[in-house]
Design an enzyme around this catalytic site. Structure first.
Site, short mmCIF file in Angstrom:
data_model
loop_
_atom_site.label_atom_id
_atom_site.label_comp_id
_atom_site.label_asym_id
_atom_site.label_seq_id
_atom_site.Cartn_x
_atom_site.Cartn_y
_atom_site.Cartn_z
N GLU A 105 0.84 -1.21 0.00
CA GLU A 105 0.00 0.00 0.00
C GLU A 105 0.87 1.26 0.00
OE1 GLU A 105 -2.33 -1.48 3.41
OE2 GLU A 105 -4.09 -0.93 2.22
N GLU A 125 -3.89 -9.31 3.93
CA GLU A 125 -4.61 -8.97 5.15
C GLU A 125 -5.78 -9.92 5.43
OE1 GLU A 125 -3.51 -6.92 2.91
OE2 GLU A 125 -2.72 -5.08 3.80
#
Ligand code: T1G
Length: 679
Positions: A105, A125
């Site tokens: 990210e 995640e």
């Protein structure tokens, strides 16, 4: 725990440095923010590179900080990424290694990305029960096809950086990894004056090519992971993001992230992540502990277990000889191996070349002299001490000095087995689970005299054959089977009190087990546990257990293989149909024994079964058979199908609170067969 700033002419280089995988901890975020600010205010700097120190770019947010105030402490990750994205000078991510989760990210928030081959990229995640919470669900679909984003984010799959070469995710790709930073600096100097600075947030979301993508995936996820909210939440955030502005999408993603972070499922999955890495911390073993080279392996016994065990080594490229004195069972075993590999090829799980290579590494032999030069021999013969004794006395005579002598015993005393040899320090237990070439769990049983070198060799070898190895001390059933015995005992006692097999199975399957104890027993074969009970009756005549299992077997109801067990079965149909015969058998038995019948609710069924596991697990840790409670969880998750969204029997009990558990155990001890509750 930080990041460093260095300069190369007009290019600033921020290097993330938080071993072992550059997890983005709070201190790391603060350091990056500080260096970014310094570079932006430095007039001599025209471009900024962010890269990782060592093998990783970044393994993502620091998982060890989850659940602490550091996770959201300023600068929170989204805020830091926002600073990067809005920077007045170009920021280039140089992906030098593992780039996952918050690490990816961060790279997505940079204005350019420079890559090289053989780096692992993922937004994993979802495996922790959460979702990318720092813009991943909103930025990735602005660079890659929605189909790719849906697969990556709902499964957490890992992609090799080379597979993304030529996509908008990488603006520049360097073949020679050694020249990565130098080439990246040249790239930075080239783009330093390019305006406007490209920002991923300003790109349009790439719409799915197939309009039914989200609906199809929703149905698939509901079927595949009904107990896990995160995969569905990932899909929802991706889909809704296509209808929102970038800022609205970020906010929606953040809300969903925070909701999942506090969910019991995420806490369970994060517990498992840490537990799976704690098992490698073994008393007396450290980086200085030697290991022995394992270049040749032998397996004694070509039965189901022996054949499966041998496949693990051949599949890992290690030559293996299978010894069986019975020619028929040897040829059966070799045939079983060939058909198993061929089946994997036909299912597309293995290519033909790999199949042929593995088969070329397996050789059947019929005398002990032919295995004398093996570095490791694994006995997988009949589960009877007298048979093991004969084998180990023979091995002691034949095997070269320094060979490791392992037993695949699932319950027998390894110390006694070691005593049949003149080299007990070379004896260890390697308890594989059936099917041995499929099941991930390996109980590595440490005998009283097993040397640290032999134990360390076994642990390293487990990684080579892709097994999750948990070290167990010597006791009846080691860790998993000892707990299973208590679980199945309680299941039968519930029948004596008035439950039916389908009621017990349904309750525990609603809890999350793939299969309840009675359907499982019918699948495995009721006669297997029958034989274990008969053997145990000799060694433990006072052991209390329900006679129902014996009565069932005496009626020839061994399970699916006899089309009748706890349930009835029809030809070519594995469906378990409630059996009137079994219900009569149960009620008759209870009547004869004078067992009061009552309605037992699902919650009590689940707690009687799961707390039986946790209670035995606690004793296993107290006795030092397992090093820690989380090891017990790993065994039961990997070897016995404990639902991962519950974290494991010990995690479940810890979450309930051990005081509450003790209170419930006291209640159970005052009920049916209460004397069997020892805690
Ligand atoms: N944070 C902290 N420690 C980590 C870590 C992480 N992200 N990843 C690994 N470690 C530790 C691990 O505990 C072990 O420590 C050591 O590194 C080696 O791990 C906002 C919030 C990176 C592929 O899910 O997949 O970013 O036991 O044995 O086989 O969206 O670790 O030695 O003390 O696994 O070489 C998302 C999880 C986080 C990646 C390396 N990231 N890690 O594999 O080594 S959430 C992940 C892995 C997030 C944002 C959200 C693997 C690896 P110890 P290892 P490995």
């Amino acid at each position: 725990m930080t990041a460093h700033l260095e300069h190369h002419n007009s290019v600033a280089i921020i290097r993330i440095d938080n071993p072992p995988v550059n997890g983005i901890a709070h201190a790391t975020r603060a350091a990056i923010a500080q260096h970014l600010q310094n570079a932006l205010s430095d007039q001599l700097i025209t471009a900024i590179i962010i890269t990782g120190h060592g093998i990783a770019f970044s393994g993502g947010a620091d998982i060890k900080e989850f659940g602490t105030e550091k996770t959201f402490a300023d600068p929170a990750l989204p805020a830091l990424l926002n600073q990067i994205e809005l920077a007045s000078k170009p920021v280039i991510a140089v992906v030098n290694g593992v780039c996952m989760g918050g690490g990816l990210e961060l790279a997505l928030a940079c204005h350019y990305r420079v890559g090289t081959s053989a780096c692992q990229l993922a937004l994993p995640e979802v495996k922790l029960g959460i979702l990318p919470g720092a813009g991943g669900t909103q930025r990735l679909p602005r660079l890659l096809r929605m189909e790719t984003c849906v697969d990556m984010i709902t499964s957490g799959q890992v992609l090799d950086s080379s597979s993304l070469r030529g996509t908008p995710l990488f603006d520049f790709f360097v073949d020679d990894t050694k020249a990565l930073l130098g080439s990246a600096i040249a790239f930075a100097e080239k783009v330093a004056t390019v305006r406007p600075i490209p920002r991923v947030a300003e790109r349009a979301v790439i719409v799915a090519e197939d309009p039914s993508l989200f609906e199809q995936k929703r149905l698939e996820l509901q079927k595949k992971s009904p107990f896990l909210p995160a995969p569905k939440a990932c899909l929802k955030v991706l889909e809704e993001g296509t209808q929102l502005s970038f800022a609205e999408g970020l906010q929606m993603e953040r809300n969903a992230f925070q909701e999942l972070l506090s969910s019991p499922e995420s806490k369970a999955l994060r517990h498992i992540f840490v537990a799976e890495r704690a098992i490698g911390k073994v008393a007396g073993i450290d980086a200085s502990t030697p290991t022995r080279a394992i270049a040749k392996v032998a397996v004694i016994g070509a039965g189901t277990m022996g054949a499966g065990i041998a496949m693990n080594f051949a599949s890992a490229g290690i030559p293996v000889k299978i010894l069986d004195l019975q020619e028929e069972s040897l040829s059966k075993g070799l045939y079983r191996i060939r058909t198993s590999y061929q089946s994997s090829v036909s299912k597309g799980k293995l290519n033909q070349a790999a199949c042929e290579h593995a088969l070329s590494l397996i050789q059947g032999v019929q005398n002990y002299e032919e295995i004398a030069d093996a570095d490791l021999v694994i006995e997988a013969v009949f589960e009877q001490m007298s048979v093991k004794e004969a084998v180990f006395r023979q091995l002691d005579q034949v095997m070269k000095p320094g060979a490791i002598l392992a037993s695949n015993t699932s319950t027998l005393d390894l110390n006694l087995i070691a005593s049949f040899t003149s080299r007990p320090s070379d004896v260890i237990g390697l308890h594989f689970f059936s099917p041995a070439n499929v099941m991930e769990l390996l109980e590595v049983v440490r005998g009283r005299e097993t040397s640290a070198e032999v134990l360390n060799t076994a642990l390293k070898l487990a990684k080579r054959i892709k097994k999750t190895a948990v070290v167990a001390g010597v006791c009846d059933g080691f860790i998993g089977n000892r707990m299973l015995a208590q679980y199945t005992k309680q299941a039968a006692f519930l029948l004596e009190e008035g439950c039916t097999p389908q009621q017990v199975d349904t309750a525990i399957e609603r809890f999350g087990f793939a299969m309840g104890p009675f359907r499982m027993s019918d699948l495995a074969g009721n006669d297997i546990s029958w034989a274990v009970r008969k053997a145990r009756k000799l060694s433990k005549p006072d052991e209390i257990y329900s006679a129902l299992g014996d009565l069932l077997c005496e009626a020839g109801r061994f399970g699916q293989k006899t089309k009748a067990g706890w349930y009835d079965y029809q030809d070519n149909d594995r469906t378990a149909y409630p059996s009137e015969f079994v219900l009569v058998l149960i009620r008759q038995h209870a009547l004869e024994q004078g067992y009061a019948q009552r309605e037992v609710g699902d919650e009590e069924i689940v707690q009687r079964l799961v707390l039986a596991l946790a209670n035995e697990g606690r004793k296993i840790v107290e006795e030092g058979i397992a090093a820690r409670a989380s090891d017990v969880d790993v065994v039961y998750l990997k070897g016995y199908g404990f639902p991962k969204h519950r974290g494991g029997p010990m995690f479940y009990a810890q979450t309930l609170g051990w005081e509450t558990v003790s209170q419930k155990l006291r209640e159970f001890a005052s009920g049916h067969r209460g004397e069997t509750w020892v805690f």
